[in-house]
Design a protein around this motif. Structure first.
Motif, PDB file in Angstrom:
ATOM      1  N   ASP A 257       0.819  -1.209   0.000  1.00  0.00           N
ATOM      2  CA  ASP A 257       0.000   0.000   0.000  1.00  0.00           C
ATOM      3  C   ASP A 257       0.853   1.259   0.000  1.00  0.00           C
ATOM      4  O   ASP A 257       1.975   1.283   0.509  1.00  0.00           O
ATOM      5  CB  ASP A 257      -0.888   0.047   1.250  1.00  0.00           C
ATOM      6  CG  ASP A 257      -2.145  -0.795   1.116  1.00  0.00           C
ATOM      7  OD1 ASP A 257      -2.480  -1.193  -0.013  1.00  0.00           O
ATOM      8  OD2 ASP A 257      -2.793  -1.055   2.153  1.00  0.00           O
ATOM      9  N   ASN A 258       0.290   2.323  -0.563  1.00  0.00           N
ATOM     10  CA  ASN A 258       0.776   3.672  -0.318  1.00  0.00           C
ATOM     11  C   ASN A 258      -0.452   4.566  -0.253  1.00  0.00           C
ATOM     12  O   ASN A 258      -1.586   4.087  -0.394  1.00  0.00           O
ATOM     13  CB  ASN A 258       1.799   4.127  -1.383  1.00  0.00           C
ATOM     14  CG  ASN A 258       1.222   4.148  -2.789  1.00  0.00           C
ATOM     15  OD1 ASN A 258       0.015   4.211  -3.002  1.00  0.00           O
ATOM     16  ND2 ASN A 258       2.109   4.098  -3.782  1.00  0.00           N
ATOM     17  N   LEU A 259      -0.268   5.853  -0.024  1.00  0.00           N
ATOM     18  CA  LEU A 259      -1.439   6.719   0.126  1.00  0.00           C
ATOM     19  C   LEU A 259      -2.262   6.801  -1.154  1.00  0.00           C
ATOM     20  O   LEU A 259      -3.482   6.958  -1.108  1.00  0.00           O
ATOM     21  CB  LEU A 259      -1.008   8.125   0.555  1.00  0.00           C
ATOM     22  CG  LEU A 259      -0.642   8.308   2.030  1.00  0.00           C
ATOM     23  CD1 LEU A 259      -0.374   9.780   2.327  1.00  0.00           C
ATOM     24  CD2 LEU A 259      -1.745   7.785   2.945  1.00  0.00           C
ATOM     25  N   TYR A 260      -1.592   6.651  -2.292  1.00  0.00           N
ATOM     26  CA  TYR A 260      -2.315   6.705  -3.562  1.00  0.00           C
ATOM     27  C   TYR A 260      -3.258   5.515  -3.710  1.00  0.00           C
ATOM     28  O   TYR A 260      -4.419   5.667  -4.113  1.00  0.00           O
ATOM     29  CB  TYR A 260      -1.335   6.757  -4.736  1.00  0.00           C
ATOM     30  CG  TYR A 260      -0.587   8.055  -4.826  1.00  0.00           C
ATOM     31  CD1 TYR A 260      -1.127   9.156  -5.470  1.00  0.00           C
ATOM     32  CD2 TYR A 260       0.669   8.195  -4.233  1.00  0.00           C
ATOM     33  CE1 TYR A 260      -0.438  10.367  -5.539  1.00  0.00           C
ATOM     34  CE2 TYR A 260       1.357   9.400  -4.287  1.00  0.00           C
ATOM     35  CZ  TYR A 260       0.800  10.480  -4.942  1.00  0.00           C
ATOM     36  OH  TYR A 260       1.478  11.674  -5.002  1.00  0.00           O
ATOM     37  N   SER A 261      -2.782   4.317  -3.385  1.00  0.00           N
ATOM     38  CA  SER A 261      -3.634   3.127  -3.532  1.00  0.00           C
ATOM     39  C   SER A 261      -4.771   3.143  -2.517  1.00  0.00           C
ATOM     40  O   SER A 261      -5.899   2.747  -2.820  1.00  0.00           O
ATOM     41  CB  SER A 261      -2.798   1.850  -3.383  1.00  0.00           C
ATOM     42  OG  SER A 261      -2.224   1.743  -2.093  1.00  0.00           O
ATOM     43  N   ILE A 262      -4.486   3.611  -1.303  1.00  0.00           N
ATOM     44  CA  ILE A 262      -5.536   3.679  -0.286  1.00  0.00           C
ATOM     45  C   ILE A 262      -6.596   4.706  -0.676  1.00  0.00           C
ATOM     46  O   ILE A 262      -7.802   4.445  -0.588  1.00  0.00           O
ATOM     47  CB  ILE A 262      -4.916   4.014   1.087  1.00  0.00           C
ATOM     48  CG1 ILE A 262      -4.115   2.803   1.601  1.00  0.00           C
ATOM     49  CG2 ILE A 262      -5.987   4.404   2.101  1.00  0.00           C
ATOM     50  CD1 ILE A 262      -3.323   3.066   2.861  1.00  0.00           C
ATOM     51  N   ALA A 263      -6.161   5.869  -1.123  1.00  0.00           N
ATOM     52  CA  ALA A 263      -7.111   6.892  -1.555  1.00  0.00           C
ATOM     53  C   ALA A 263      -7.911   6.416  -2.759  1.00  0.00           C
ATOM     54  O   ALA A 263      -9.120   6.674  -2.863  1.00  0.00           O
ATOM     55  CB  ALA A 263      -6.361   8.183  -1.886  1.00  0.00           C
ATOM     56  N   PHE A 264      -7.249   5.705  -3.673  1.00  0.00           N
ATOM     57  CA  PHE A 264      -7.921   5.178  -4.859  1.00  0.00           C
ATOM     58  C   PHE A 264      -9.060   4.240  -4.460  1.00  0.00           C
ATOM     59  O   PHE A 264     -10.180   4.355  -4.945  1.00  0.00           O
ATOM     60  CB  PHE A 264      -6.902   4.436  -5.728  1.00  0.00           C
ATOM     61  CG  PHE A 264      -7.507   3.682  -6.890  1.00  0.00           C
ATOM     62  CD1 PHE A 264      -7.831   4.336  -8.062  1.00  0.00           C
ATOM     63  CD2 PHE A 264      -7.747   2.321  -6.797  1.00  0.00           C
ATOM     64  CE1 PHE A 264      -8.394   3.643  -9.131  1.00  0.00           C
ATOM     65  CE2 PHE A 264      -8.306   1.615  -7.857  1.00  0.00           C
ATOM     66  CZ  PHE A 264      -8.631   2.280  -9.027  1.00  0.00           C
ATOM     67  N   GLU A 265      -8.773   3.295  -3.563  1.00  0.00           N
ATOM     68  CA  GLU A 265      -9.800   2.341  -3.135  1.00  0.00           C
ATOM     69  C   GLU A 265     -10.941   3.034  -2.405  1.00  0.00           C
ATOM     70  O   GLU A 265     -12.102   2.639  -2.530  1.00  0.00           O
ATOM     71  CB  GLU A 265      -9.183   1.279  -2.230  1.00  0.00           C
ATOM     72  CG  GLU A 265      -8.338   0.255  -2.962  1.00  0.00           C
ATOM     73  CD  GLU A 265      -7.943  -0.899  -2.069  1.00  0.00           C
ATOM     74  OE1 GLU A 265      -8.357  -2.030  -2.358  1.00  0.00           O
ATOM     75  OE2 GLU A 265      -7.222  -0.667  -1.079  1.00  0.00           O
TER      76      GLU A 265
END
Length: 252
Positions: free
Chosen positions: A60-68
């Motif tokens: 995970d990174n903040l981009y993947s978490i925000a995306f989901e």
């Protein structure tokens, strides 16, 4: 004889009624209305919905978490008092809602001279806010259209396994991996503070997180990972929200 027995039965019944009433008033038995108001003691699982938290997992990174979660990475970073490209750790809780004291203000672009790798800005001056600046990532038949009602966040384009997938615009790769369930091998490219593009179900990824890519550059090969057939799931997101790619891609 029977009259005496009847009187005894009546007395026993009165005693039982009195005992039951006493139990209710003493708190041994709660009224139905009170029982119904007792909260369910089971804890709700951590999730990526608004008002909850996400628990960081491997990759995970903040981009993947925000995306989901369907939020902009800028918001998620701000809510957690960090930068978009800060390192996060497995097991860490990421807040997916603003603090109570946050006021609804429009965030101005940063004028800091901090390096692009830290701030998350894209090392290119090209604007992709104009739909004419985007190109098709692959050529093929559209087999699924964008639909807010049906919760289809992008389009699906059919093609041949191994066919090249191109960056739809210049930008920086902010996620490349397999950690997003249902997307297979996926790439997310950041084009500006507003726009991201998403390429999923690839058979092979040709770029890594942090790479700068140019418009038309091959970034992956088409495949069927986490899909029922070979296809490219393609999205454009503006401020974290999916928008119809066909409104940005050139006609024909």
């Amino acid at each position: 004889m029977f009259t005496g027995l009847s009187n005894k039965v009546a007395s026993v019944c009165l005693i039982l009624v009195a005992l039951l009433l006493g139990a209710c008033t003493s708190g041994s038995l709660a009224p139905i209305s009170v029982l119904d108001s007792i909260p369910d003691p089971r804890q709700e699982p951590a999730t990526t919905f608004k008002g909850r938290t996400a628990i960081v997992k491997a990759g995970d990174n903040l981009y993947s978490i925000a995306f989901e979660a369907g939020f902009s990475t800028q918001d998620v970073a701000r809510w957690n008092n960090m930068d978009q490209d800060d390192t996060i750790h497995i097991g860490q809780e990421i807040r997916l809602y603003p603090p109570a004291n946050e006021r609804a203000t429009v965030r101005q672009p940063s004028t800091s001279s901090t390096s692009p790798a830290k701030t998350g800005t894209v090392p290119t001056t090209r604007s992709t806010s104009d739909p004419s600046d985007w190109i098709w990532p692959v050529r093929g038949k559209i087999i699924s259209n964008f639909s807010v009602k049906l919760r289809k966040n992008g389009i699906a384009i059919a093609g041949e396994s191994g066919a090249p997938v191109s960056a739809t615009a210049a930008g920086r790769v902010v996620y490349a991996g397999t950690g997003l369930i249902g997307f297979g091998r996926i790439i997310i490219v950041k084009h500006s503070e507003q726009y991201l593009s998403v390429y999923a179900h690839n058979s092979q990824l040709n770029v890594n997180e942090g790479d700068t890519v140019q418009q038309g550059q091959k970034i992956a090969e088409m495949g069927s990972t986490d899909a029922d057939r070979v296809k490219l799931h393609f999205e454009i997101r503006r401020n974290g929200k999916p928008v119809d790619p066909l409104k940005f891609l050139p006609k024909g």
